[in-house]
Design a protein around this motif. Sequence first.
Motif, short mmCIF file in Angstrom:
data_model
loop_
_atom_site.label_atom_id
_atom_site.label_comp_id
_atom_site.label_asym_id
_atom_site.label_seq_id
_atom_site.Cartn_x
_atom_site.Cartn_y
_atom_site.Cartn_z
N THR A 58 16.88 23.83 25.61
CA THR A 58 17.44 24.27 26.87
C THR A 58 16.50 23.92 28.02
OG1 THR A 58 16.40 26.46 26.73
CG2 THR A 58 18.61 26.21 25.77
N PHE A 59 17.03 23.98 29.24
CA PHE A 59 16.24 23.73 30.44
C PHE A 59 16.83 24.58 31.56
CE2 PHE A 59 15.26 21.63 34.43
CZ PHE A 59 13.93 21.26 34.29
N TYR A 71 21.50 22.29 28.53
CA TYR A 71 21.06 22.09 27.15
C TYR A 71 21.66 20.82 26.61
CZ TYR A 71 25.50 23.92 25.18
OH TYR A 71 26.82 24.11 24.83
N ARG A 72 20.92 20.18 25.73
CA ARG A 72 21.37 18.96 25.09
C ARG A 72 21.70 19.28 23.63
NH1 ARG A 72 20.78 13.79 26.74
NH2 ARG A 72 19.10 14.32 28.18
N SER A 93 19.24 30.19 29.27
CA SER A 93 18.20 29.17 29.09
C SER A 93 17.11 29.63 28.14
CB SER A 93 17.59 28.78 30.44
OG SER A 93 17.05 29.91 31.10
N LEU A 94 17.11 30.92 27.80
CA LEU A 94 16.18 31.43 26.80
C LEU A 94 16.78 31.34 25.39
CD1 LEU A 94 14.92 34.68 28.59
CD2 LEU A 94 13.80 32.44 28.51
N GLY A 95 18.00 30.83 25.30
CA GLY A 95 18.72 30.85 24.03
C GLY A 95 18.37 29.71 23.09
N ARG A 103 23.43 29.67 21.81
CA ARG A 103 23.45 31.06 21.39
C ARG A 103 22.43 31.87 22.19
NH1 ARG A 103 25.75 33.45 17.09
NH2 ARG A 103 26.13 31.46 16.00
N CYS A 104 22.88 32.98 22.77
CA CYS A 104 21.99 33.84 23.55
C CYS A 104 20.89 34.40 22.65
CB CYS A 104 22.79 34.98 24.18
SG CYS A 104 21.78 36.14 25.14
#
Length: 398
Positions: A58-59, A71-72, A93-95, A103-104
């Motif tokens: 994520t970014f 996210y890629r 973005s923390l997922g 996914r969270c």
Amino acid sequence: MTEALPRTGGNSAGGPAGFPRRPVDERGEAVADLRRIGIDPDYWYPVARARAVRKERTFAAVFAGQRIALYRGRSGSVYALEDRCAHRQVPLSLGVVEGDALRCCYHAWSYRGNGRISQIPYLPKGCERPPRGVRSYPVREAFGLVFVFPGDPEKAESAPFPALPEFGAATHRTMTFSRTVRCHYSFMHENLLDMNHQFLHRSVLGRIQPELLGYETGPQFVEARYLFVPAGGKKDRGAGLLSAEGLGGRQTPDEITIRTQYPYQTLQAVPDGAELPSFSLWAAYVPEDAEQRINHAYGLLMIAKPPVPGVLHLAWPLIRRFTERVFAQDRMAVEAEQRAWDEQGEDQNHEVFPLILDVRHMLRTNGVPIGTESVGEGGQQGAPPGADDHEKDPGHTN
């Protein structure tokens, strides 16, 4: 190029000979402070370098206060979602990326790339259904950057996208810039268009006499042409290499063409006696905060390769050093302008250059007042219709 449309009518005053006429005062009314005008979200904006959005990672990106989770997926595709879980508002973005879903990290709610919830692992039967999901953004990957469309998604397909034929061409090599600048995006447009500030760069460019050859303006663009005449003084070696002067560092005039084509900006430099540009710059200034007093500057400097193989590779570190020095000086100046605006609470500068008055008018009329954007479900600008609708069966992965 778009046909030039010199502004006429109303109270107007002529600029220097051959330049467009401009309004002194629009219908005698006070105009809005440009620094309170937000950038139009209905365009494609870069929000990250592509290499920063790694596979199955994520970014955290941002556009004008809107937090965006990039996210890629495993397939290599990049997705852009509102950066808060529909459950407890924890940043997505923390997922964790699983395949092409996100996914969270908190309660493991899973989202597809379109923002719809695909799974809530612990959802019992018969309970109230959760929201459909979160906002997704149209996203495109090009020129080594990730672009999102933060405005009305229905306008994304028809919105103009940058065309950069020199990027990736065998005849050019591209240098990418990505820097945060603490000022309103309009200061950046003014800085590049107004080449009368070359005294600021005397330590790296020597003494330069910029001559404005002319400019054109239209509803969505302003384009200016300058002649840069060296007038002595020590010049950074990287400057000469960038403008195709070679290792000898000969002092020759360059013709510089700068264009703000809303909301982007370009610059081309053609050395004296040459037919093609020695380099071209494309830039976008993307607001980060909701007040739009901070922007992220993305730049693509496309440099023509000289006839001798390998010369540009050797010159690359010198050119990079030169461009970083120039950018640092410009950033100092525009951030000082923003601080003055903050201290005074308004724009109190006294501009006399017709070109800058015209680009301010163009930016003002194409932008939107800050704080007037539509706010959707959950306080998010532009939340998708039906964001509170229910997914058929979010308790299972489809």
